[in-house]
Design an enzyme around this catalytic site. Structure first.
Site, PDB file in Angstrom:
ATOM      1  N   SER A  20     142.055   2.013 -50.985  1.00  0.00           N
ATOM      2  CA  SER A  20     140.562   2.028 -50.676  1.00  0.00           C
ATOM      3  C   SER A  20     139.955   3.265 -51.157  1.00  0.00           C
ATOM      4  O   SER A  20     140.478   4.083 -52.257  1.00  0.00           O
ATOM      5  CB  SER A  20     140.524   3.111 -48.586  1.00  0.00           C
ATOM      6  OG  SER A  20     138.909   3.762 -48.702  1.00  0.00           O
ATOM      7  N   PHE A  21     138.331   3.376 -51.775  1.00  0.00           N
ATOM      8  CA  PHE A  21     138.446   4.379 -52.574  1.00  0.00           C
ATOM      9  C   PHE A  21     137.486   5.035 -52.235  1.00  0.00           C
ATOM     10  O   PHE A  21     137.061   6.385 -51.845  1.00  0.00           O
ATOM     11  CB  PHE A  21     136.610   3.189 -53.678  1.00  0.00           C
ATOM     12  CG  PHE A  21     135.867   2.655 -52.477  1.00  0.00           C
ATOM     13  CD1 PHE A  21     135.675   1.224 -52.062  1.00  0.00           C
ATOM     14  CD2 PHE A  21     135.022   3.169 -51.399  1.00  0.00           C
ATOM     15  CE1 PHE A  21     135.252   1.157 -51.157  1.00  0.00           C
ATOM     16  CE2 PHE A  21     133.834   2.884 -50.774  1.00  0.00           C
ATOM     17  CZ  PHE A  21     134.136   1.001 -50.721  1.00  0.00           C
ATOM     18  N   SER A  22     137.522   5.448 -50.533  1.00  0.00           N
ATOM     19  CA  SER A  22     136.742   6.088 -49.535  1.00  0.00           C
ATOM     20  C   SER A  22     137.830   7.435 -49.621  1.00  0.00           C
ATOM     21  O   SER A  22     136.584   8.751 -49.810  1.00  0.00           O
ATOM     22  CB  SER A  22     136.853   5.952 -48.010  1.00  0.00           C
ATOM     23  OG  SER A  22     135.944   4.768 -48.322  1.00  0.00           O
ATOM     24  N   THR A  67     137.935  -0.562 -40.873  1.00  0.00           N
ATOM     25  CA  THR A  67     137.551  -2.138 -42.184  1.00  0.00           C
ATOM     26  C   THR A  67     138.266  -2.633 -41.394  1.00  0.00           C
ATOM     27  O   THR A  67     138.631  -2.911 -39.882  1.00  0.00           O
ATOM     28  CB  THR A  67     137.955  -1.104 -43.359  1.00  0.00           C
ATOM     29  OG1 THR A  67     137.855  -2.597 -44.285  1.00  0.00           O
ATOM     30  CG2 THR A  67     139.154  -0.961 -43.598  1.00  0.00           C
ATOM     31  N   LYS A  71     136.801  -3.861 -37.072  1.00  0.00           N
ATOM     32  CA  LYS A  71     135.024  -3.761 -37.072  1.00  0.00           C
ATOM     33  C   LYS A  71     134.733  -4.049 -36.182  1.00  0.00           C
ATOM     34  O   LYS A  71     133.751  -3.645 -35.470  1.00  0.00           O
ATOM     35  CB  LYS A  71     134.493  -4.172 -38.239  1.00  0.00           C
ATOM     36  CG  LYS A  71     134.239  -3.396 -39.575  1.00  0.00           C
ATOM     37  CD  LYS A  71     133.591  -4.008 -40.486  1.00  0.00           C
ATOM     38  CE  LYS A  71     133.754  -3.141 -42.096  1.00  0.00           C
ATOM     39  NZ  LYS A  71     132.664  -3.101 -42.849  1.00  0.00           N
ATOM     40  N   GLY A 131     129.731 -11.203 -42.435  1.00  0.00           N
ATOM     41  CA  GLY A 131     129.607 -10.397 -42.353  1.00  0.00           C
ATOM     42  C   GLY A 131     129.068  -9.047 -43.230  1.00  0.00           C
ATOM     43  O   GLY A 131     127.981  -8.389 -42.303  1.00  0.00           O
TER      44      GLY A 131
HETATM   45  P1  ATR Z   1     131.895 -10.249 -45.990  1.00  0.00           P
HETATM   46  O1  ATR Z   1     132.445 -10.106 -44.638  1.00  0.00           O
HETATM   47  O2  ATR Z   1     131.747  -9.650 -47.239  1.00  0.00           O
HETATM   48  O3  ATR Z   1     130.352 -11.163 -46.250  1.00  0.00           O
HETATM   49  P2  ATR Z   1     132.780 -12.762 -45.063  1.00  0.00           P
HETATM   50  O4  ATR Z   1     132.232 -12.508 -43.955  1.00  0.00           O
HETATM   51  O5  ATR Z   1     133.510 -13.300 -44.920  1.00  0.00           O
HETATM   52  O6  ATR Z   1     132.755 -11.875 -45.821  1.00  0.00           O
HETATM   53  O7  ATR Z   1     131.531 -14.078 -45.723  1.00  0.00           O
HETATM   54  C1  ATR Z   1     131.542 -14.592 -46.821  1.00  0.00           C
HETATM   55  C2  ATR Z   1     130.191 -15.069 -47.580  1.00  0.00           C
HETATM   56  O8  ATR Z   1     130.238 -16.212 -48.461  1.00  0.00           O
HETATM   57  C3  ATR Z   1     129.890 -16.872 -46.278  1.00  0.00           C
HETATM   58  O9  ATR Z   1     128.588 -16.499 -46.603  1.00  0.00           O
HETATM   59  C4  ATR Z   1     130.335 -17.374 -47.324  1.00  0.00           C
HETATM   60  O10 ATR Z   1     129.512 -18.947 -47.235  1.00  0.00           O
HETATM   61  P3  ATR Z   1     129.821 -20.299 -46.541  1.00  0.00           P
HETATM   62  O11 ATR Z   1     129.996 -18.749 -44.680  1.00  0.00           O
HETATM   63  O12 ATR Z   1     129.449 -21.121 -46.707  1.00  0.00           O
HETATM   64  O13 ATR Z   1     131.939 -19.875 -46.315  1.00  0.00           O
HETATM   65  C5  ATR Z   1     130.026 -16.981 -48.981  1.00  0.00           C
HETATM   66  N1  ATR Z   1     130.980 -17.698 -49.088  1.00  0.00           N
HETATM   67  C6  ATR Z   1     132.347 -17.305 -50.197  1.00  0.00           C
HETATM   68  N2  ATR Z   1     132.139 -17.775 -51.370  1.00  0.00           N
HETATM   69  C7  ATR Z   1     131.341 -18.737 -51.525  1.00  0.00           C
HETATM   70  C8  ATR Z   1     131.476 -19.728 -52.909  1.00  0.00           C
HETATM   71  N3  ATR Z   1     131.970 -19.408 -53.534  1.00  0.00           N
HETATM   72  N4  ATR Z   1     130.278 -19.943 -53.137  1.00  0.00           N
HETATM   73  C9  ATR Z   1     128.778 -19.499 -52.303  1.00  0.00           C
HETATM   74  N5  ATR Z   1     128.980 -18.720 -51.142  1.00  0.00           N
HETATM   75  C10 ATR Z   1     130.794 -18.429 -51.175  1.00  0.00           C
END
Ligand code: ATR
Length: 280
Positions: A20-22, A67, A71, A131
């Site tokens: 963590s950077f926090s 985190t 969450k 998220g």
């Molecule tokens: P975070 O909490 O960072 O938002 P997450 O909840 O895992 O992480 O969400 C990642 C998002 O990035 C999702 O919308 C995912 O798309 P999908 O719902 O279609 O899986 C998107 N994502 C992840 N890898 C991707 C890629 N290579 N190209 C396009 N979208 C991507």
């Protein structure tokens, strides 16, 4: 920093937490304001989450950042959830004064964008429906965005988020589409919340239509490693205004700091510590 019998404790809980950077960011803030506080991190196994919250109360810990993977789960153990955090369905900050949960991730993004433009009445496109997108989308609605388009590979997921944001009543124009169909013509603000462009794939960009970017556009990339992503480079090339991912980390931290302490966060000090930790 001197740790004394009177020192107040604030901490991050997650699993894992060691990268963590926090801690450096918040400890630099406490030091600069000569506050008798320390920020540390605890790796909490999901099975121990309830005990961790109860233990923190017993130990008179002042606040938590929360985190992955806690969450959502942690909300069960709180007395109160802030209204927007409740709509988002996740908290990243707990104030033990009233055992209340907040979500400062989305507000962090909105404040980062707020350094260069006002959200009010803007037409916003957000890539990703996970998220981070969820947290940011509700805050865009709260801060008066006029129109929100959520783009994702999985369009059903984007539509579900669009439905949830619409149901909040905070905004009345929310739609979803395939990330391949990005159209930036009348768009004021473009936000990337996908991991595309993250180290080591630093040349990847989340949109196929980068050439549609224009100089009136503000482009925020939640990816902070590298500091200047491929998307931000292309934005700069066409004269669009870039907003760097590090600013979201900064402002989510600043919001949490203000919730715990009631004092104005020393933004410059926090930003310097964050840049030092991240190496840029
Ligand atoms: P975070 O909490 O960072 O938002 P997450 O909840 O895992 O992480 O969400 C990642 C998002 O990035 C999702 O919308 C995912 O798309 P999908 O719902 O279609 O899986 C998107 N994502 C992840 N890898 C991707 C890629 N290579 N190209 C396009 N979208 C991507």
């Amino acid at each position: 920093m001197k740790i004394k019998g009177s020192t107040n404790v604030v901490a991050l809980i997650g699993h894992p937490v060691e990268h963590s950077f926090s801690p450096p960011m918040h400890n630099a803030a406490f030091k600069s304001l000569k506050m008798d506080y320390v920020y540390t991190a605890f790796d909490v196994n999901p099975n121990d989450l309830e005990n961790a919250v109860a233990g923190a109360q017993a130990l008179n810990i002042k606040g938590f950042n929360v985190t992955i993977p806690h969450k959502i789960e942690v909300m069960k153990y709180l007395n109160e959830i802030d209204e927007v955090a409740s709509l988002i369905g996740a908290v990243n900050t707990i104030d033990f004064k009233d055992l209340k949960g907040y979500n400062t991730d989305g507000i962090g993004a909105v404040k980062a964008i707020g350094e260069v433009t006002n959200i009010k009445n803007k037409n916003v496109v957000i890539a990703g429906a996970g998220g981070a997108s969820r947290a940011i989308s509700f805050y865009l609605a709260k801060y008066g965005a006029d129109k929100l388009t959520i783009l994702n590979r999985n369009v059903d997921k984007a539509q579900k988020l669009a439905d949830d944001v619409l149901a909040s009543g905070l905004i009345d124009d929310v739609s979803s589409d395939d990330i391949k169909n990005m159209d930036l013509k009348d768009v004021d603000i473009l936000i990337n919340t996908t991991p595309v462009g993250m180290h080591p794939n630093v040349d990847d960009v989340p949109i196929a239509s980068a050439e549609e970017m224009h100089e009136d556009l503000v482009v925020f990339d939640a990816v902070y490693n590298p500091n200047e992503t491929g998307l931000l480079k292309e934005a700069i090339n066409v004269g669009a205004k870039p907003v760097y991912g590090i600013k979201m980390l900064l402002y989510q931290g600043a919001e949490s700091f203000e919730i715990w302490t009631g004092k104005k966060a020393p933004i410059d000090v926090m930003e310097e510590a964050l840049r030092k930790t991240l190496g840029f």
